[in-house]
Design an enzyme around this catalytic site. Structure first.
Site, PDB file in Angstrom:
ATOM      1  N   TYR A  25       0.822  -1.218   0.000  1.00 25.70           N
ATOM      2  CA  TYR A  25       0.000   0.000   0.000  1.00 25.70           C
ATOM      3  C   TYR A  25       0.858   1.271   0.000  1.00 25.70           C
ATOM      4  CZ  TYR A  25      -3.602   3.254   1.756  1.00 25.70           C
ATOM      5  OH  TYR A  25      -4.468   4.307   1.940  1.00 25.70           O
ATOM      6  N   LYS A  45       0.927   4.268  -2.881  1.00 28.40           N
ATOM      7  CA  LYS A  45       0.535   5.643  -2.604  1.00 28.40           C
ATOM      8  C   LYS A  45       1.658   6.629  -2.916  1.00 28.40           C
ATOM      9  CE  LYS A  45      -3.747   5.237  -1.366  1.00 28.40           C
ATOM     10  NZ  LYS A  45      -4.785   5.768  -2.286  1.00 28.40           N
TER      11      LYS A  45
END
Length: 297
Positions: free
Chosen positions: A174, A178
């Protein structure tokens, strides 16, 4: 910087991941300012499994009940075909596309040692490709319009995360996704400016399904019994709407948003520290010279 009047009324927007949480608030806020909205969401669980269009339909129903215009789209935007489909949905329904809010995302936290290939790939796919695919086809349409002489401001708003800048343990899929979105935003701003497109990124601090699944955050983000709720995802929606307006003066920027706070992020930059010599370094010489970079404490 000169003051500008916000221009949103009559524009057309796609909001991905708009069935719940941040995306829902973005869609509702835009609609309240006269924007016609494509509410895109496949309705998966936090980890990206399942399919349920009812959350997106509920947002559309709420917008329509309030006098706005919106349609549902359940395309998987983390694919080239899905990215193309959601853009065509906007054009078919409203005859135009001015704004793309990239927000779809999932979460599959794990340590590096325990990370499965599927969990790594799927999180990267949904976040990175889920931004890249709809952007590709929106940009293709905008370029064609520009070449046809249409002079119209277009806006991209991407969704990053503090996980992409603070490197949270347990988020080796993740976090990099991002971080990549922030860089993707800067590239989109540079490439698409010639077609009248501005591209910006938000890094929200808000209470959502994804953040509430992280250990420790539910206690921190608990809503107060009274007073201002600094973790309400609705707090992020106004800055997204502002960045989506036709008079937005920013491009290539990233903003952290939490409660009533908006902070601009500085782009990657070189520090003032360096070691230099007019010839190639040897390993032994570097062993001493690299001490200049070591913390002083």
């Amino acid at each position: 910087m000169e003051t500008c009047m916000v221009e949103l009324d009559g524009r057309v927007a796609i909001v991905t991941g708009a069935g719940r949480g941040l995306g829902r608030e973005y869609a509702l806020c835009l609609a309240s300012h006269g924007v016609r909205v494509v509410v895109n969401d496949v309705g998966t669980s936090n980890d990206g499994t399942g399919l349920d269009c009812s959350p997106a339909q509920a947002v559309v129903d709420e917008i329509v009940a309030g006098g706005g215009e919106a349609i549902v789209d359940c395309s998987d935007v983390a694919s080239w075909s899905g990215g193309e489909a959601v853009v065509h949905a906007a054009l078919d329904a409203f005859g135009e596309l001015d704004i793309l809010i990239n927000n779809a995302g999932i979460l599959r936290d794990s340590t590096i040692i325990n990370m499965s290939e599927e969990d790594f790939d799927e999180v990267i796919r949904v976040h990175m490709k889920g931004h890249a695919a709809p952007t590709k086809f929106a940009a293709t349409y905008w370029r064609a319009q520009h070449k046809d002489g249409v002079d119209r401001r277009r806006n991209l708003v991407h969704t990053g995360s503090t996980s992409g800048i603070y490197a949270n343990p347990g988020q080796s899929n993740y976090g990099p996704a991002k971080s990549g979105i922030v860089t993707y935003n800067q590239i989109a701003a540079a490439e698409l400016s010639k077609y009248g497109v501005v591209s910006n990124c938000v890094l929200p601090g808000a209470r959502t399904r994804l953040t509430l699944s992280s250990p420790g955050l539910p206690e921190i983000m608990e809503a107060p019994a009274e007073g201002f709720d600094q973790w309400d995802p609705a707090n992020v929606a106004p800055i997204v709407a502002y960045l989506a307006n036709a008079a937005c003066p920013f491009t290539g920027e990233a903003f952290y948003v939490q409660g009533g706070t908006v902070r601009r992020l500085e782009p990657w930059s070189l520090t003032g520290q360096s070691i230099e010599r007019p010839v190639r370094w040897s390993v032994d010489d570097l062993d001493e010279a690299m001490g200049a970079f070591r913390p002083s404490h």
